[in-house]
Design a protein around this motif. Structure first.
Motif, PDB file in Angstrom:
ATOM      1  N   ILE A   1       0.721  -1.240   0.037  1.00 51.82           N
ATOM      2  CA  ILE A   1      -0.066  -0.100  -0.230  1.00 51.82           C
ATOM      3  C   ILE A   1       0.905   1.245   0.039  1.00 51.82           C
TER       4      ILE A   1
ATOM      5  N   VAL B   1      -7.494   4.402  -1.994  1.00 49.77           N
ATOM      6  CA  VAL B   1      -6.714   5.359  -2.920  1.00 49.77           C
ATOM      7  C   VAL B   1      -7.486   6.254  -3.778  1.00 49.77           C
TER       8      VAL B   1
ATOM      9  N   ALA C   1      -3.033  -0.508  -7.198  1.00 50.12           N
ATOM     10  CA  ALA C   1      -4.319  -0.023  -7.600  1.00 50.12           C
ATOM     11  C   ALA C   1      -4.282  -0.073  -9.400  1.00 50.12           C
ATOM     12  N   THR C   2      -3.054   0.078  -9.961  1.00 51.47           N
ATOM     13  CA  THR C   2      -3.176  -0.130 -11.444  1.00 51.47           C
ATOM     14  C   THR C   2      -2.931  -1.503 -11.939  1.00 51.47           C
TER      15      THR C   2
ATOM     16  N   SER D   1       2.924   1.750  -2.291  1.00 48.22           N
ATOM     17  CA  SER D   1       3.192   2.011  -3.649  1.00 48.22           C
ATOM     18  C   SER D   1       1.495   2.030  -4.102  1.00 48.22           C
ATOM     19  N   THR D   2       1.408   2.879  -5.324  1.00 41.88           N
ATOM     20  CA  THR D   2       0.089   2.850  -6.062  1.00 41.88           C
ATOM     21  C   THR D   2      -0.056   1.600  -7.126  1.00 41.88           C
ATOM     22  N   GLN D   3       0.930   0.890  -6.976  1.00 48.50           N
ATOM     23  CA  GLN D   3       1.035  -0.028  -8.095  1.00 48.50           C
ATOM     24  C   GLN D   3       0.089  -1.070  -8.096  1.00 48.50           C
TER      25      GLN D   3
ATOM     26  N   VAL E   1      -8.370   8.206  -6.933  1.00 46.77           N
ATOM     27  CA  VAL E   1      -8.136   8.175  -8.303  1.00 46.77           C
ATOM     28  C   VAL E   1      -9.365   8.915  -9.224  1.00 46.77           C
TER      29      VAL E   1
END
Length: 184
Positions: free
Chosen positions: A62, A175, A68-69, A64-66, A177
């Protein structure tokens, strides 16, 4: 008188043997209790190490936003090339003692209403840019901002490599977005 003295020596010998037997039983019982206490402490330590490894893996994901993608490849540097896996070497011998599998799951994406934003907060300002305010005109804006909160459940399963004991930890996170983003 000699026969009476002989019988007393026999009873003293018998009592000494009984006392020795009782002391041996007490020593064995104390040894078993001590051994089980050490096993309990060792199990508690392994459980604590597993929970710490699982929580550390969740924090890594969490941060890193990696996730979420690309939730199927959420761990930035996976262990052994296995996606969403981290390895923890607890005792510093260069061998992984705990393996952690992280599974992020998108629960929902909820558009943030303009009324919930703080106009003076720079983080909220980007959500307000370009939002038109219609004031009751047919077809006007619906009070939605340009941002959404994507709600995630991140699960980590930590497996001890010695005895295969598992600890499962769940953590929820959100997150921010773009409002057009949907759960993957």
């Amino acid at each position: 008188m000699t026969a009476s003295l002989f019988r007393q020596r026999g009873i003293a010998l018998l009592m000494s043997i009984v006392m020795l037997l009782l002391m041996t039983l007490m020593a064995l019982t104390a040894f078993k209790l001590g051994k089980s206490s050490l096993q309990i402490a060792g199990n508690q330590q392994q459980r604590s190490q597993g929970l710490t490894a699982a929580q550390g893996a969740i924090e890594q994901v969490i941060s890193s936003t990696q996730f979420a993608t690309t939730p199927a490849n959420a761990v930035p540097a996976p262990c052994g090339g296995v996606p969403n896996t981290t390895c923890v070497d607890v005792d510093g011998d260069g061998v992984a003692d705990v393996n952690v599998l992280v599974t992020p799951t998108c629960v929902s994406a909820q558009i943030i209403p303009v009324s919930a934003l703080n106009y003076s907060d720079p983080n909220d300002a980007g959500c307000l840019a370009g939002v038109s305010q219609g004031g009751g005109i047919d077809g006007a804006a619906n009070n939605n901002s340009m941002c959404a909160n994507m709600i995630w459940d991140v699960q980590a399963v930590a497996t001890d490599t010695t005895n295969n004991a598992q600890n499962i930890v769940h953590q929820g996170t959100a997150v921010r977005v773009a409002a057009t983003t949907t759960c993957p």
